[in-house]
Design an enzyme around this catalytic site. Sequence first.
Site, short mmCIF file in Angstrom:
data_model
loop_
_atom_site.label_atom_id
_atom_site.label_comp_id
_atom_site.label_asym_id
_atom_site.label_seq_id
_atom_site.Cartn_x
_atom_site.Cartn_y
_atom_site.Cartn_z
N LYS A 114 6.20 -105.60 53.04
CA LYS A 114 6.32 -105.71 51.59
C LYS A 114 7.01 -107.02 51.27
O LYS A 114 7.78 -107.54 52.09
CB LYS A 114 7.17 -104.55 51.05
CG LYS A 114 6.87 -104.20 49.63
CD LYS A 114 5.64 -103.32 49.55
CE LYS A 114 5.21 -103.05 48.14
NZ LYS A 114 4.20 -101.98 48.11
N ASP B 162 1.34 -105.59 43.75
CA ASP B 162 2.19 -104.41 43.52
C ASP B 162 2.67 -104.58 42.08
O ASP B 162 2.02 -105.30 41.30
CB ASP B 162 3.35 -104.37 44.53
CG ASP B 162 4.05 -103.02 44.58
OD1 ASP B 162 3.50 -102.08 45.18
OD2 ASP B 162 5.13 -102.88 43.96
N1 GLU Z 1 1.21 -102.31 46.67
C1 GLU Z 1 0.25 -101.31 47.07
C2 GLU Z 1 0.97 -100.20 47.81
O1 GLU Z 1 2.09 -99.89 47.49
C3 GLU Z 1 -0.95 -101.89 47.78
C4 GLU Z 1 -0.66 -102.70 49.01
C5 GLU Z 1 -1.89 -103.40 49.61
O2 GLU Z 1 -2.98 -103.26 49.09
O3 GLU Z 1 -1.68 -104.07 50.61
O4 GLU Z 1 0.45 -99.57 48.69
#
Ligand code: GLU
Length: 447
Positions: free
Chosen positions: A124, A164
């Site tokens: 993240k 996100d």
């Molecule tokens: N931010 C999204 C999540 O919490 C998607 C992450 C992504 O597609 O890599 O899963």
Amino acid sequence: MKTNDIMARLRAKYPGESEYLQAVQEVLESIEEVYNQHPEFEKAKIVERMVEPDRIFSFRVTWVDDKGEVQTNTGYRVQFNSAIGPYKGGLRFHRAVTPSMLKFLGFEQTFKNALTTLPMGGAKGGSDFDPKGKTDEEIMRFCQAFMWELWQCIGPDQDVPAGDVGVGGREIGYLYGMYKKLARQYNTGVLTGKGATWGGSILRPEATGFGALYFTQDLLHHAGKDIKGCKVALSGFGNVAWGASTKALELGAKVVAISGPDGVCEIPDGITPEMIDYMLVMRASNRDRVEDMATRFPDKARFTPGKKAWSVPCDIALPCAFQNELSEDDAKELKANGCWCCCEVSNMGCQPGAIHFFQHNGILFAPGKAVNAGGVATSGLEMTQNAEHISWSGKEVDEKLHFIMKSIHEQCVKFGTQPDGSVDYVKGANIAGFMKVAQAMLEQGTV
Ligand code: GLU
């Protein structure tokens, strides 16, 4: 392994990292029993290794606003775990972003990605940059400055960021443009959530919300219920709430509330397709105000400042906004108003007291890492298309997404079914995700 001992050590080592500690505690509590049946995990110190990120990059991001003033923010990328594949997870731009928040999100992402059945590790990233009130040009300059630092940490087989909170298609575009310029690499697979004409997957924007509703549908079927005709209250009005509302409507449910940081919009006759389209305009405006929906549709939506979506009577609650957005008091209010199901779409959207209340008061509950996994799963499908230099049809992507959500539901049932026949989805999701990552770590030795 004793959860209490590990938590005491982590609390002493990372005081004040409340979101991270909360996420770790929830997982350890639910896996403790299974873990202790595997002495090989204990010998390899799997849990002690799994709760620490592999590495954290932290960097200064300096950019110039529209007034010509120099602004400084902090950027991060937390590469949490690569046991089952390259690092994968979104970027969050929000004023409250801290290392603790990104560590919690990276930790959750590791198990969520394991549930998708696809080979993706957990990561993240993001920044304390606040998109609220920023112009399009400012957003672009910030994204470019952010990528200036990030580009060396990522790559299609190494670490693949996506969106996100505060990072959608527009931001991914600016980030990708700058990545190409700096890296002189033109592999589309370095980011997901791209535009449909430059490597993006059809249905990626809708995927988190669509997947959440597919999961909710399966959960209801398993409990002998049907979503048709149900009243749904959801929080937020961003990308996830937009996708969830679209699919809820398609499945015959009625969305009676959406909310924002300023309050709630009650929609007694249910949200319409026109109103769902308007959510996109609201998101692009960077005003971060749900009141705009009531201003635009005064006959349909009634705005109440300072109230949450959980104050509106409903059958199903779908938190779609931010961590810890639903408290124990909210859970009690929901129940008092007739709610009987809560599927967490945001990451860790419910506070521990709320989850406890749901589980002990006969309210169906499923955690974010299972419910919202359709987003990252479709990112995984985007990576596959990029690697093959092809583009699948919407029908193909939707079928694959549906299949993945079904399999996540099955894993939860397999690992979460209790002696009385009910399903503890928190336990089910945590054990299923954990077992896969733990086994992979074990097989790869002490690294
Ligand atoms: N931010 C999204 C999540 O919490 C998607 C992450 C992504 O597609 O890599 O899963």
